[in-house]
Design an enzyme around this catalytic site. Structure first.
Site, mmCIF file in Angstrom:
data_model
loop_
_atom_site.group_PDB
_atom_site.id
_atom_site.type_symbol
_atom_site.label_atom_id
_atom_site.label_comp_id
_atom_site.label_asym_id
_atom_site.label_seq_id
_atom_site.Cartn_x
_atom_site.Cartn_y
_atom_site.Cartn_z
ATOM 1 N N HIS A 55 -57.294 62.681 56.025
ATOM 2 C CA HIS A 55 -56.046 62.234 56.681
ATOM 3 C C HIS A 55 -55.597 63.244 57.720
ATOM 4 O O HIS A 55 -54.648 63.964 57.484
ATOM 5 C CB HIS A 55 -54.953 62.055 55.624
ATOM 6 C CG HIS A 55 -53.828 61.176 56.082
ATOM 7 N ND1 HIS A 55 -52.716 61.658 56.726
ATOM 8 C CD2 HIS A 55 -53.650 59.839 55.981
ATOM 9 C CE1 HIS A 55 -51.881 60.661 56.982
ATOM 10 N NE2 HIS A 55 -52.431 59.543 56.530
ATOM 11 N N ILE A 61 -52.766 65.431 59.506
ATOM 12 C CA ILE A 61 -51.329 65.298 59.273
ATOM 13 C C ILE A 61 -51.107 64.972 57.796
ATOM 14 O O ILE A 61 -51.925 64.322 57.159
ATOM 15 C CB ILE A 61 -50.653 64.237 60.173
ATOM 16 C CG1 ILE A 61 -51.233 62.844 59.953
ATOM 17 C CG2 ILE A 61 -50.730 64.636 61.633
ATOM 18 C CD1 ILE A 61 -50.467 61.741 60.664
ATOM 19 N N GLY A 64 -47.250 60.574 54.758
ATOM 20 C CA GLY A 64 -45.811 60.391 54.559
ATOM 21 C C GLY A 64 -45.432 60.206 53.102
ATOM 22 O O GLY A 64 -44.412 60.725 52.651
ATOM 23 N N VAL A 65 -46.251 59.481 52.349
ATOM 24 C CA VAL A 65 -45.916 59.252 50.944
ATOM 25 C C VAL A 65 -45.882 60.562 50.157
ATOM 26 O O VAL A 65 -45.134 60.686 49.189
ATOM 27 C CB VAL A 65 -46.868 58.239 50.263
ATOM 28 C CG1 VAL A 65 -46.732 56.871 50.889
ATOM 29 C CG2 VAL A 65 -48.307 58.705 50.304
ATOM 30 N N GLU A 69 -42.998 62.203 47.865
ATOM 31 C CA GLU A 69 -43.291 62.737 46.535
ATOM 32 C C GLU A 69 -42.754 64.161 46.391
ATOM 33 O O GLU A 69 -42.182 64.514 45.356
ATOM 34 C CB GLU A 69 -44.799 62.703 46.255
ATOM 35 C CG GLU A 69 -45.221 63.340 44.942
ATOM 36 C CD GLU A 69 -44.724 62.641 43.691
ATOM 37 O OE1 GLU A 69 -44.612 63.319 42.646
ATOM 38 O OE2 GLU A 69 -44.447 61.425 43.736
#
Length: 152
Positions: A55, A61, A64-65, A69
């Protein structure tokens, strides 16, 4: 009215006494500020993070998840400190809902991702939180999170 944030030094060893998360899924390195209703913690994001392998290999980067978290883990420490857990096995805290999530800016290797979380409501069985993840003064992600608190 909430009390003022105080400087604290809750390091990763203490965090692991509160949360069940472990590598590679522990996403909070330290809590620096704490009150009964707010906390500020952070994650030093390095190129060695497992998620950068895919990723994305040519433009790494942070997903986002995982920012969300990390916010939730910081909120979990705040929640359990706030309700004053007192056992060797603190309660578990589980996501119940996530609302109003927004991703604003990417997080790159080398960034210090700062989590700012605030309790909206809390009881021994339920918590609602608001959180913002930042790098410097740039907001990277924000969300409202609800969690169930369960004795082990």
């Amino acid at each position: 009215m909430s009390e003022e944030l105080k400087d604290v030094n809750i390091d990763v060893n203490e965090i692991q006494k509160i949360l069940p998360h472990r590598y590679p899924f522990l996403l909070v390195d330290r809590i620096e500020k704490l009150s009964s209703t707010k906390a500020v913690g952070y994650k030093n994001v390095t190129i060695n993070e497992w998620f950068f392998q895919g990723h994305f290999p040519d433009y790494p980067i942070m997903p986002g998840v995982l920012m969300i978290e990390g916010l939730a883990q910081c909120a979990g420490v705040l929640a359990l400190k706030s309700i004053g857990y007192s056992s060797d096995k603190p309660p578990l805290i589980f996501f119940a809902a996530i609302d109003n999530v927004k991703f604003r800016n990417p997080v790159f290797p080398g960034d210090k991702l700062v989590y700012e979380v605030e309790i909206i409501k809390i009881s021994n069985k339920f918590g609602k939180f608001k959180g913002v993840a930042k790098v410097g003064d740039k907001v990277c992600a924000e969300a409202e999170m609800m969690a169930m608190i369960q004795e082990r």
